[in-house]
Structures are given as C-alpha cells and as structure tokens.
Design an enzyme around this catalytic site. Structure first.
Site, short mmCIF file in Angstrom:
data_model
loop_
_atom_site.label_atom_id
_atom_site.label_comp_id
_atom_site.label_asym_id
_atom_site.label_seq_id
_atom_site.Cartn_x
_atom_site.Cartn_y
_atom_site.Cartn_z
N ALA A 8 0.85 -1.19 0.00
CA ALA A 8 0.00 0.00 0.00
C ALA A 8 0.88 1.24 0.00
CB ALA A 8 -0.91 0.00 1.22
N GLY B 188 -0.45 -5.11 1.00
CA GLY B 188 -1.68 -5.04 0.22
C GLY B 188 -1.57 -5.73 -1.11
N GLU C 51 -2.22 -9.32 -0.36
CA GLU C 51 -3.65 -9.40 -0.03
C GLU C 51 -4.51 -9.33 -1.28
OE1 GLU C 51 -4.16 -7.56 4.38
OE2 GLU C 51 -3.25 -6.21 2.91
N GLU D 61 3.56 -5.90 7.50
CA GLU D 61 2.91 -4.79 8.20
C GLU D 61 3.37 -4.59 9.65
OE1 GLU D 61 -0.01 -5.75 4.86
OE2 GLU D 61 1.42 -6.82 6.12
#
Length: 260
Positions: A66, A112, A115, A135
């Site tokens: 992200a 992300g 994910e 993360e």
C-alpha cells in the site's frame, strides 16, 4: 473507460488488468483501488470477458504494498475506515466476483499486494516473485484481509510465522505452501495464466459462478457450505448450460455453452 493508474484490455475472452505505477512499484493508493474496482466491475458485466487476469507492470513488482504516505498520519477511526472501505470495494469484491480471477504475480507482492493476490480465485507466480505481509514492521497489522486469507491458504502456523516475522518467501516456497498454484519464468507468466484461462473458458460460466459461491461459502462464518452447494447444484438444472452440457455428453460432442 480511461484510467490513470491501471491498464485494462480484453482479447479472446480474457480481460487483463495491469496495475500501472512502476515508479511506485505498483503500490496501491486510494485512487488505484477505486480504479481497480471500476475495471473489475466492468469486466464482470461484459459479455466479452470470461476470465480476468490481474498483474503488475514492469519486471520488479506485482504490487509492492500500500502507499504508506496516504495513511501515515491516520487516527484510529480513519484507519478502521481505510480497511473497511478497501475490503468492501476491492478485496472482498474480487473474492466474490462471478468471473474467475487469476493473479499473475510478477516480482514483489507485499502487504496489500499479497492481499490483492490472495483475494483472487487462485495465483500463478514468476520465479522472481517474493511474497510477504510486512505490516508488523510498521507497527500495524494486515488490514485488507491478510490475517484471514493467508491462514486459509497456507495454514495457521505458517501464516503466524509469516506475519510475525514480517519476512518474505520466494516463489518455490509459496508453491510448497500452496499459496500459488504454479511457478514459471517471468517471460512465460502471462502465457501460463492465459493457458489456464482458456481451459476455464471451455466450461460453463454459469456452473463456474455457482462453484465460486459454494467454495467461498465454506470460509464464511455462520454459513453452511454444504447447503450452499446443494442450492447451487440444484440451480444448475434450470440452466441452458446444463441442457447443452448433458446433451453434448450424450451425443459425444464438444459442448457449446450459451452461458445462460
């Protein structure tokens, strides 16, 4: 439709969506997530699109994570909204899409990015792929479904280790874990995804839609996956695809499914 951060093309029944921010290693920001939602929604509605492949531009990354600069100053409330909105419009949306979605993971798929790949129906990877959920090294946890989908795919113990260490695994380890279905060279990655897509397209799109619902039901709290399977199985008997498929089998010919 015009996009700033992604590319979307459809050829021979396959829509290829490419995250196109190579200077940012294809990191996901709010605008990119919204554009991806629009592209997936359009492809799912299109009669010309039977399978969707998602990948990243360039040779270095699928999606490297992200865009941290967008949320570094968020508070508790905004952080919760970020995760909830992202899951709703993209990650959960892809998982429950009726059109099959293949992630072609080239290079880094971190945070992300992993994910996003895990939200797809299955994954193929290039030999240079690196995957992880780093993360906790930033003082946060995966917020786009990573703590839920990773254990489903690789098992609780391996997921705990990957999340807690914030480490990366390579393509071969991802294959061993069951995180990806196939590994190939970067040059052959899209060709492999397209080959699998072509096999999918030989079959009933209506039946595949029902199968996606039934398989996903097994991973939802409070939902009886067996009942969902029975319901979807029964619905197939009222479709033109079922009539064509069974007739073709009895006539010993290849089925030509109408998709109805």
């Amino acid at each position: 439709m015009s996009y700033q951060n992604i590319l979307s093309t459809t050829n021979n029944g396959i829509t290829t969506i490419t995250v196109n921010r190579p200077n940012k290693l294809n990191a996901l920001n709010k605008a990119t997530i919204e554009e991806l939602h629009g592209a997936f929604k359009a492809a799912n509605k299109s009669k010309d699109s039977k399978v969707i492949i998602i990948t990243g531009s360039g040779e270095k990354a699928f999606v490297a994570g992200a865009d941290i600069s967008e949320f570094a100053d968020f508070d508790v409330k905004n952080g919760g909204k970020l995760a909830a909105n992202g899951q709703k419009i993209l990650f959960d949306y892809i998982e429950n899409l009726s059109t099959p979605v293949i992630a072609a993971v080239n290079g880094f798929a971190l945070g992300g990015g992993l994910e996003l790949a895990m939200a797809c129906h299955f994954r193929v990877a290039s030999t240079n792929a690196k995957m992880g959920l780093p993360e906790v090294s930033l003082g946060v946890i995966p917020g786009y479904g990573g703590t839920q989908r990773l254990p489903q795919l690789v098992g609780k113990g391996r997921a705990m280790e990957m999340v807690m260490t914030a480490g990366m695994i390579d393509a071969n380890q991802a294959l061993e874990y069951g995180l990806v279905n196939h590994v190939t060279s970067q040059e052959e990655l899209i060709a492999l995804a397209e080959k699998i897509a072509s096999k999918i397209m030989r079959n009933s799109s209506v039946a595949i839609k029902g199968a996606i619902k039934a398989i996903n039901a097994n991973y939802k709290d409070g939902v009886d996956g067996y009942k969902t399977e029975i319901k979807q199985f029964g619905k197939c008997f009222g479709t033109e695809d079922f009539k064509e498929g069974t007739t073709a089998f009895l006539e010993k010919r290849k089925a030509d499914f109408p998709g109805k």
